[in-house]
Scaffold this active site. Structure first.
Site, short mmCIF file in Angstrom:
data_model
loop_
_atom_site.label_atom_id
_atom_site.label_comp_id
_atom_site.label_asym_id
_atom_site.label_seq_id
_atom_site.Cartn_x
_atom_site.Cartn_y
_atom_site.Cartn_z
N TYR A 117 0.84 -1.22 0.00
CA TYR A 117 0.00 0.00 0.00
C TYR A 117 0.87 1.26 0.00
O TYR A 117 1.07 1.88 1.03
CB TYR A 117 -0.90 -0.05 1.25
CG TYR A 117 -1.99 1.00 1.35
CD1 TYR A 117 -2.91 1.18 0.32
CD2 TYR A 117 -2.13 1.79 2.49
CE1 TYR A 117 -3.93 2.13 0.44
CE2 TYR A 117 -3.15 2.72 2.62
CZ TYR A 117 -4.05 2.89 1.58
OH TYR A 117 -5.06 3.82 1.71
N ARG A 122 -1.49 8.02 -3.66
CA ARG A 122 -2.40 7.07 -3.01
C ARG A 122 -3.67 7.76 -2.50
O ARG A 122 -3.64 8.91 -2.09
CB ARG A 122 -1.65 6.42 -1.84
CG ARG A 122 -2.34 5.20 -1.29
CD ARG A 122 -1.50 4.57 -0.19
NE ARG A 122 -1.47 5.40 1.02
CZ ARG A 122 -0.62 5.21 2.02
NH1 ARG A 122 0.27 4.24 1.96
NH2 ARG A 122 -0.66 5.99 3.08
N ASP A 123 -4.76 6.98 -2.47
CA ASP A 123 -6.03 7.44 -1.90
C ASP A 123 -6.56 8.67 -2.64
O ASP A 123 -6.95 9.67 -2.02
CB ASP A 123 -5.86 7.71 -0.40
CG ASP A 123 -7.15 7.51 0.39
OD1 ASP A 123 -8.08 6.89 -0.14
OD2 ASP A 123 -7.22 8.00 1.54
N SER A 129 -5.68 9.01 3.77
CA SER A 129 -4.53 8.11 3.62
C SER A 129 -3.61 8.53 2.50
O SER A 129 -2.90 7.70 1.94
CB SER A 129 -5.01 6.68 3.41
OG SER A 129 -5.45 6.15 4.63
N ASP A 168 -8.10 -0.03 -2.66
CA ASP A 168 -8.82 1.14 -3.21
C ASP A 168 -8.33 1.64 -4.57
O ASP A 168 -9.03 2.45 -5.19
CB ASP A 168 -8.76 2.35 -2.27
CG ASP A 168 -9.44 2.14 -0.95
OD1 ASP A 168 -10.03 1.07 -0.74
OD2 ASP A 168 -9.37 3.04 -0.11
N ASP A 350 -8.86 5.06 10.75
CA ASP A 350 -9.02 5.23 9.29
C ASP A 350 -8.65 6.64 8.84
O ASP A 350 -8.45 6.87 7.64
CB ASP A 350 -10.48 4.97 8.88
CG ASP A 350 -10.91 3.56 9.18
OD1 ASP A 350 -10.18 2.63 8.81
OD2 ASP A 350 -11.98 3.37 9.80
C1 BGC Z 1 -3.56 3.94 6.65
C2 BGC Z 1 -2.26 3.17 6.75
C3 BGC Z 1 -2.41 2.06 7.78
C4 BGC Z 1 -3.60 1.19 7.44
C5 BGC Z 1 -3.85 0.13 8.48
C6 BGC Z 1 -4.70 2.99 6.34
O1 BGC Z 1 -5.90 3.67 6.37
O2 BGC Z 1 -3.46 4.90 5.66
O3 BGC Z 1 -1.25 4.05 7.15
O4 BGC Z 1 -1.24 1.27 7.81
O5 BGC Z 1 -4.77 1.98 7.32
O6 BGC Z 1 -4.25 0.70 9.68
#
Ligand code: BGC
Length: 395
Positions: A117, A122-123, A129, A168, A350
Site C-alpha cells: 500500500y 495514493r487514496d 490516507s 482502493d 481510518d
Molecule cells: C492507513 C495506513 C495504515 C492502514 C492500516 C490505512 O488507512 O493509511 O497508514 O497502515 O490503514 O491501519
C-alpha cells in the site's frame, strides 16, 4: 484508506510441522519458517493449509492496549485479540522495516499476510490516507518499495506469504474517474499495480488484488468495468502464476451474509444486486471469470461484527459502534471465498477527525464517525475498546 462515495447508480511443504507436543524437558520454542523452500499452489486455497499468522506488530499494539485497561475482564478479553491473525501493512518505504521482525516468528504451518500500500498519489478520492509518494514517483515506487519487498520475500523463501495489492486503487479508477486527483494518478496506479503483481510473483507468495466491496464495485453499472479494470492489471502483469483473486471489504464494515442487506431498503437498492459481501463475491467473481482472471476471494471481517451503524453505505471512516467480526478462518461456506481474514488492524484509525489537519477528510467528521480519532494508521485506544466490547462473536 477510504471507500468510494460511489453509492450512486452511475458510478457509484515441504512443510515441516511446527514444533508441537513439547514436553517439560523441551520448552516450546516457535520455529520461524519451514525446513526448506515453500511452494504455494495458487490454484488451491492455501488458507486450508496455512493459518493466518498473528503478527507481532499488531500483537505489540494490542498488548500495550491491554496494559491500559483497568477492568480485568475487559483486559483478559483484550489479551485474546493479540492471538488473532491479521495483515501487516507496509504502508511506507520506511515501514518495510517491519518485515524482518514480523517474519521472525512465523511457524511453518502459518502464513504471513502483508498489505502492499504505497502507490504514488495514493487514496486519490479522499484525503485521510494520502501517501508519501507523489504522482510521477513511480520509479521510486518500483525501485525503493516493490523491489525491496520482492528481495525480502525471496530471502525468506521458507515462509509463506499472502499479499493484498493496493487497496482502493483500481476501484477508484473505475468509479472516481471524475475526480482530478484520480485522473492524475490513473496511469501510475495501472503501471504500479501491474509491476507489483509481476515482481511479487514468487513461489512462496499468493496474491489477491483489492476489489472494494459490494457497495462500491457491486453496483450493477460498476460490475463489468470493475472486473475489466482488475483483469487488465492481471494480464498486464503477464497473468502471474501466484495470483489467486481478489480481496473485499478491506477496512470495511459490510456484513458477510445479512439478508436482506443492510442497505436493502434504500431508494437506490434496486441498482445493486450485491447487498452483502457473499453475493458480491459470487456476482463479481463471476464477472472476473468472464474477464479472464482468477476469482477466489479473501474477505475482511475484522470490524464487521455490528451492522446498522452507517447513515450511508459509502461512510467509511471509523464507524461508531463497530465491533470485531468473525475470526480468521478458511471455513467460509462458499468455495469462491478462500477465507475470512482480518486485514485492517482493529484499533488503528481510518483517518483523523481533526478538521485542521492536512489529511482531514470530511467523512471522518460525519455524525456516524467515532471522534476524536487520530491520523490514519495511528492507534486509537477508545476505538479498540469499543470494537472489543461490541465484538461479534464476543471474545
Ligand atoms: C492507513 C495506513 C495504515 C492502514 C492500516 C490505512 O488507512 O493509511 O497508514 O497502515 O490503514 O491501519
Amino acid at each position: 484508506m477510504k471507500f468510494s462515495k460511489s453509492a450512486t447508480l452511475a458510478f457509484a511443504a515441504t512443510a515441516v510441522a511446527a514444533p508441537s507436543a513439547t514436553t517439560k524437558e523441551q520448552p516450546s520454542k516457535r520455529q520461524a519458517g519451514c525446513a526448506s523452500a515453500v511452494t504455494l499452489d495458487a490454484s488451491t486455497n492455501v488458507f486450508k493449509k496455512y493459518t493466518l499468522h498473528a503478527n507481532n506488530f499488531y500483537r505489540a499494539e494490542v498488548e500495550e492496549a491491554v496494559n491500559l485497561l483497568s477492568d480485568s475482564s475487559l483486559a483478559s478479553a483484550a489479551a485474546k485479540v493479540a492471538d488473532v491473525g491479521s495483515f501487516l501493512w507496509l504502508d511506507t518505504i520506511a515501514n518495510i522495516a517491519k518485515f524482518e521482525p514480523a517474519v521472525a516468528d512465523v511457524p511453518c504451518n502459518e502464513i504471513l499476510g502483508l498489505v502492499i500500500y504505497d502507490l504514488p498519489g495514493r487514496d486519490c478520492a479522499a484525503k485521510a490516507s494520502n501517501g508519501e509518494l507523489k504522482v510521477g514517483e513511480l520509479n521510486r515506487y518500483k525501485k525503493d518499495y516493490i523491489d525491496v519487498i520482492a528481495a525480502l520475500l525471496k530471502k525468506h523463501n521458507k515462509t509463506a506469504f499472502a499479499l493484498i495489492i493496493e487497496p482502493d486503487s483500481l476501484p477508484n479508477l473505475v468509479t472516481n474517474s471524475d475526480v482530478q486527483a484520480c485522473k492524475n494518478s490513473a496511469s501510475g496506479y495501472r503501471d504500479g499495480v501491474a509491476y507489483a503483481l509481476k515482481t511479487l510473483n514468487l513461489p512462496n507468495v499468493v496474491q489477491y488484488i483489492d476489489a472494494g466491496h459490494g457497495g462500491w464495485l457491486g453496483w450493477d453499472a460498476n460490475l463489468k468495468p470493475g472486473a475489466e479494470e482488475l483483469a487488465k492489471a492481471y494480464k498486464a502483469a503477464g497473468s502471474p502464476k501466484q495470483f489467486r483473486g481478489f480481496a473485499t471489504n478491506v477496512a470495511g464494515w459490510n456484513s458477510w451474509d445479512q439478508s436482506p442487506g443492510e442497505f436493502a431498503s434504500a431508494s437506490d437498492a434496486k441498482y445493486n444486486s450485491c447487498q452483502n459481501e457473499k453475493t458480491y463475491v459470487q456476482t463479481f467473481g463471476a464477472r472476473l471469470k468472464t474477464a479472464g482472471m482468477p476469482n477466489h476471494a479473501l474477505v475482511d471481517t475484522g470490524r464487521n461484527g455490528v451492522t446498522g451503524l452507517r447513515e450511508e453505505w459509502g461512510n467509511w471512516c471509523n464507524v461508531n459502534g463497530a465491533g470485531f467480526g468473525v475470526r480468521p478462518t478458511a471455513n467460509t461456506g462458499l468455495e469462491l471465498a478462500d477465507a475470512f481474514v482480518w486485514i485492517k488492524p482493529g484499533g488503528e484509525s481510518d483517518g483523523t477527525s481533526d478538521s485542521s489537519a492536512v489529511r482531514y477528510d470530511s467523512f471522518c467528521g460525519k455524525p456516524d464517525a467515532f471522534q476524536p480519532s487520530p491520523e490514519a494508521g495511528q492507534w486509537n485506544q477508545e476505538y479498540f475498546e469499543m470494537l472489543l466490547r461490541n465484538a461479534n462473536p464476543p471474545f
